[in-house]
Every structure is written in C-alpha cells, then in structure tokens.
Motif scaffolding. Structure first.
Motif, PDB file in Angstrom:
ATOM      1  N   ALA A  22       9.515   8.716  -5.088  1.00 47.81           N
ATOM      2  CA  ALA A  22       8.795   8.893  -6.346  1.00 47.81           C
ATOM      3  C   ALA A  22       7.507   9.681  -6.137  1.00 47.81           C
ATOM      4  CB  ALA A  22       8.495   7.532  -6.978  1.00 47.81           C
ATOM      5  N   GLY A  23       6.805   9.381  -5.051  1.00 46.86           N
ATOM      6  CA  GLY A  23       5.590  10.124  -4.761  1.00 46.86           C
ATOM      7  C   GLY A  23       5.867  11.591  -4.509  1.00 46.86           C
ATOM      8  N   CYS A  25       8.421  13.319  -5.651  1.00 47.93           N
ATOM      9  CA  CYS A  25       8.807  13.943  -6.923  1.00 47.93           C
ATOM     10  C   CYS A  25       7.578  14.267  -7.774  1.00 47.93           C
ATOM     11  CB  CYS A  25       9.748  13.025  -7.697  1.00 47.93           C
ATOM     12  SG  CYS A  25      11.432  12.979  -7.055  1.00 47.93           S
ATOM     13  N   GLU A  26       6.624  13.358  -7.828  1.00 46.46           N
ATOM     14  CA  GLU A  26       5.420  13.628  -8.608  1.00 46.46           C
ATOM     15  C   GLU A  26       4.604  14.767  -8.000  1.00 46.46           C
ATOM     16  OE1 GLU A  26       4.123  10.357 -11.591  1.00 46.46           O
ATOM     17  OE2 GLU A  26       3.135  10.040  -9.658  1.00 46.46           O
ATOM     18  N   ARG A  27       4.471  14.770  -6.687  1.00 51.22           N
ATOM     19  CA  ARG A  27       3.675  15.825  -6.044  1.00 51.22           C
ATOM     20  C   ARG A  27       4.301  17.194  -6.228  1.00 51.22           C
ATOM     21  NH1 ARG A  27       3.548  12.020  -2.032  1.00 51.22           N
ATOM     22  NH2 ARG A  27       5.084  13.144  -0.760  1.00 51.22           N
ATOM     23  N   LEU A  60       8.622   1.020 -10.083  1.00 56.58           N
ATOM     24  CA  LEU A  60       8.159   2.400  -9.884  1.00 56.58           C
ATOM     25  C   LEU A  60       7.324   2.879 -11.067  1.00 56.58           C
ATOM     26  CD1 LEU A  60      11.309   4.128  -8.343  1.00 56.58           C
ATOM     27  CD2 LEU A  60       9.147   3.614  -7.180  1.00 56.58           C
ATOM     28  N   ARG A  63       3.849   2.300 -10.468  1.00 56.27           N
ATOM     29  CA  ARG A  63       3.268   2.985  -9.303  1.00 56.27           C
ATOM     30  C   ARG A  63       3.256   4.498  -9.474  1.00 56.27           C
ATOM     31  NH1 ARG A  63       3.286  -0.531  -4.731  1.00 56.27           N
ATOM     32  NH2 ARG A  63       2.285   1.207  -3.646  1.00 56.27           N
ATOM     33  N   THR A  64       3.660   5.002 -10.634  1.00 55.63           N
ATOM     34  CA  THR A  64       3.686   6.438 -10.894  1.00 55.63           C
ATOM     35  C   THR A  64       2.879   6.730 -12.155  1.00 55.63           C
ATOM     36  OG1 THR A  64       5.801   6.153 -12.057  1.00 55.63           O
ATOM     37  CG2 THR A  64       5.903   6.873  -9.754  1.00 55.63           C
ATOM     38  N   GLU A  65       2.584   8.008 -12.365  1.00 53.23           N
ATOM     39  CA  GLU A  65       1.754   8.384 -13.512  1.00 53.23           C
ATOM     40  C   GLU A  65       2.456   9.336 -14.475  1.00 53.23           C
ATOM     41  OE1 GLU A  65      -1.794  10.046 -11.928  1.00 53.23           O
ATOM     42  OE2 GLU A  65      -2.510   8.134 -11.077  1.00 53.23           O
ATOM     43  N   ARG A  66       3.304  10.221 -13.970  1.00 52.68           N
ATOM     44  CA  ARG A  66       3.877  11.281 -14.787  1.00 52.68           C
ATOM     45  C   ARG A  66       5.397  11.280 -14.789  1.00 52.68           C
ATOM     46  NH1 ARG A  66       6.292  15.491 -13.457  1.00 52.68           N
ATOM     47  NH2 ARG A  66       5.782  15.249 -11.258  1.00 52.68           N
ATOM     48  N   LEU A  67       5.989  10.821 -13.703  1.00 54.55           N
ATOM     49  CA  LEU A  67       7.417  10.960 -13.473  1.00 54.55           C
ATOM     50  C   LEU A  67       8.239  10.124 -14.447  1.00 54.55           C
ATOM     51  CD1 LEU A  67       9.366  12.253 -11.308  1.00 54.55           C
ATOM     52  CD2 LEU A  67       9.265  10.037 -10.140  1.00 54.55           C
ATOM     53  N   SER A  95       5.735   1.880 -18.110  1.00 49.78           N
ATOM     54  CA  SER A  95       5.572   3.295 -17.772  1.00 49.78           C
ATOM     55  C   SER A  95       4.741   4.074 -18.777  1.00 49.78           C
ATOM     56  CB  SER A  95       6.948   3.962 -17.662  1.00 49.78           C
ATOM     57  OG  SER A  95       7.565   4.039 -18.943  1.00 49.78           O
TER      58      SER A  95
END
Length: 322
Positions: A22-23, A25-27, A60, A63-67, A95
């Motif tokens: 996930a990290g 993918c976001e990056r 997840l 723990r994510t912001e955009r995905l 989310s």
C-alpha cells in the motif's frame, strides 16, 4: 487508461507485506490497490497465509491517505449480504470514501469445503449473486428495506450510517462475459470487471456489455469495462525474464515458455514500451481500467517501475466516460 495494482492475498501475503504494498502504491501514483477474497490458496499451497479481505482493507484504510482499496472479487457464497454491506460501509468511513466492492458468484471448491461454505451449482450461485446485489444496493440506499427473497429475508432495515461515497461505493460485478453476469452488471453495477481475456475477448465483451446496458434502458456509453490481468514488466529483457521466472514459480507453472506465452496472450508482459502498447490495444478494445495482477507481491521494484513509467503514460489513454 486507469492503472491499479491487484494482489492475490491468499498466497502468503502478510500484514507487513500489505503495508509495504500500500505504501509503494501511494508513493508511486497508483489509483487503487485491489485484492482477491479467498480464505485458502488457490494455487494448491495450503501452507500459505490468507488474511481476511475486508478486515485487511479496513486496516489499510486507516494506514493510507489517498489510495483506493477494493476486492476482486468477494464471493457471494462467503457472507450474508447484510454483513457484506456493513463491512464495506465501515471501510468506506474508515477510509473517508476510498473503497470499492467487487462481487462475484464464487468458485473455489476446496476452500468452500474446508471452511464450510456451501457451493451450489453455477446457475444457483448466479441466483445468489443476483439477490445479494439487490440487497446490498437496498441497504446502501438508506431507505427502509423490506426484502423477501428466495434466500434472504430483511424486515424494515434502515442501515446507518450511510456510505461516505454517494450514492454508494463503486460496485463492480465480476465475470467472463457470460450473458447472466453481463445482465447483472447492467442492472446493478458501476463497472464490469473481466478476467482471462485477450484484446479481442475484451472487444467482444465490451460490445456485449453495451448491449446489456441498452436492454435495461441504461446508456451504453456508461458501460464501463475493466480487466484484471497478470502483469510482468521489467526495465530490460533480462529483468523481464527473471520476473517471469519468479511469477511462474509462484503459480506452480513448470513450463516457463508456455507460461510466458499464456501471459502474452491474456496479460501485460515485456518492457515498458511493450506494456504501454498492450494497454493501448486494450483501451481501443473498450477497457477503461486495468487491475495489474502482481504475483510476486514482495517485488516492490516492479511496483515502482510501473508507477514511474507506466501509470502516467497510460493515463493519457483513458477513454471518454472514465
């Protein structure tokens, strides 16, 4: 062309793996990360761990912001539709409106037997899927729902909270282009997700999806087709060859040449320019979004390569309506 990553979560993907994926993918600019929804390895490897799909997505989401996050696909045989609808709404709230539900009829006999899920014949599973789609839609609508179906009975439910996304989280129906799944997609879905499809298969399925939309009075221009397909991409030929070898090993394919030929027929394989050429062919065939199936899930370098070289270039291929 909208590009997402898809991971077979039942093939030994740990929580730390999910965080890393996930990290990455976001990056690297991916729109969404999708996962399968199985409780047992479908490669015949029972020693492989399999975390629950919707518990993973909800975790997840925190723990994510955009995905964006979703399933491809949740079997109608696994959960009562009221439970599924509530799980998705909960993840939608966690989310902030970034989840999608892929729903299909279910198929893997070994996991159904092992975990005690009934697996009726295909026609009955399609009936089950149809009723689940109706119930999930009804619960998400926020109105009082009284449902008296062949399998489910709901009396005066008015579920709260409503989903964050309005009118509801995107709903994908999964299938291989059969008339029943296309008809269900035309009736209920925001998107039809297909698998095991060549470029020509996608062209045919898109036309059939458009016809199914027209048959129920929906605008064929709104008939969105996506493809979940295996992806093996490298910076050079040697990298492609090594990644193909690792992918074949993960899925238990002993004949590497035959495996590569199969992926070439129905997937995305090669260097970046070859991958983009295949995506352009798929876009011309009516595919608006691809979920690239990443079999060697701990290879984050390929995720970075796709994000750096493929995702932005493919975005210029998006058809009208996407």
């Amino acid at each position: 062309m909208r590009v997402c990553l898809m991971v077979e979560g039942q093939e030994g993907v740990s929580w730390d793996d999910w965080l890393a994926l996930a990290g990455a993918c976001e990056r690297h600019g991916f729109e969404a990360l999708f996962r399968s929804d199985h409780y047992l390895s479908v490669q015949g490897r029972p020693e492989r761990d399999a975390l629950d799909a919707w518990a993973t997505i909800a975790a997840l989401a925190a723990r994510t912001e955009r995905l964006r996050l979703g399933t491809l696909v949740s079997p109608a045989t696994f959960r009562h539709p009221s439970v599924l609808a509530k799980l998705v709404v909960t993840a939608d709230h966690v989310s902030g409106g970034r989840v999608e539900l892929g729903l299909g009829s279910g198929w893997s006999a070994p996991e159904h037997q092992a975990f005690g899920f009934p697996l009726p014949p295909p026609a009955e599973r399609m009936d089950l899927l149809a009723e689940q789609l109706e119930v999930v839609h009804g619960i998400w609508a926020g109105r009082r729902l009284d449902h008296q179906g062949a399998r489910y009975r709901l009396a005066g439910v008015k579920a709260r909270p409503r989903p964050v996304q309005r009118p509801h989280p995107p709903l994908l129906v999964g299938g291989e282009g059969g008339p029943r799944s296309l008809a269900l997609a035309a009736r209920w879905a925001d998107e039809y997700n297909t698998i095991r499809a060549s470029v020509e298969d996608c062209r045919v399925r898109h036309e059939r999806l458009r016809a199914a939309f027209a048959a129920v009075g929906r605008d064929p221009a709104d008939a969105r087709l996506s493809l979940m397909t295996t992806c093996i991409v490298g910076a050079d030929r040697a990298e492609v060859a090594e990644r193909a070898r690792q992918a074949a090993e993960r899925v238990g394919e002993a004949d590497l040449d035959a495996y590569v030929a199969k992926v070439d027929r129905q997937g995305v394989i090669g260097m970046v320019d070859q991958a983009l050429a295949r995506l352009a062919e798929l876009e011309a065939a009516g595919v608006g979004r691809v979920m690239l199936r990443h079999l060697v899930h701990d290879d984050l370098d390929m995720v970075a390569l796709l994000g750096r070289e493929v995702v932005p270039a493919a975005a210029r291929l998006s058809p009208a309506g996407w």
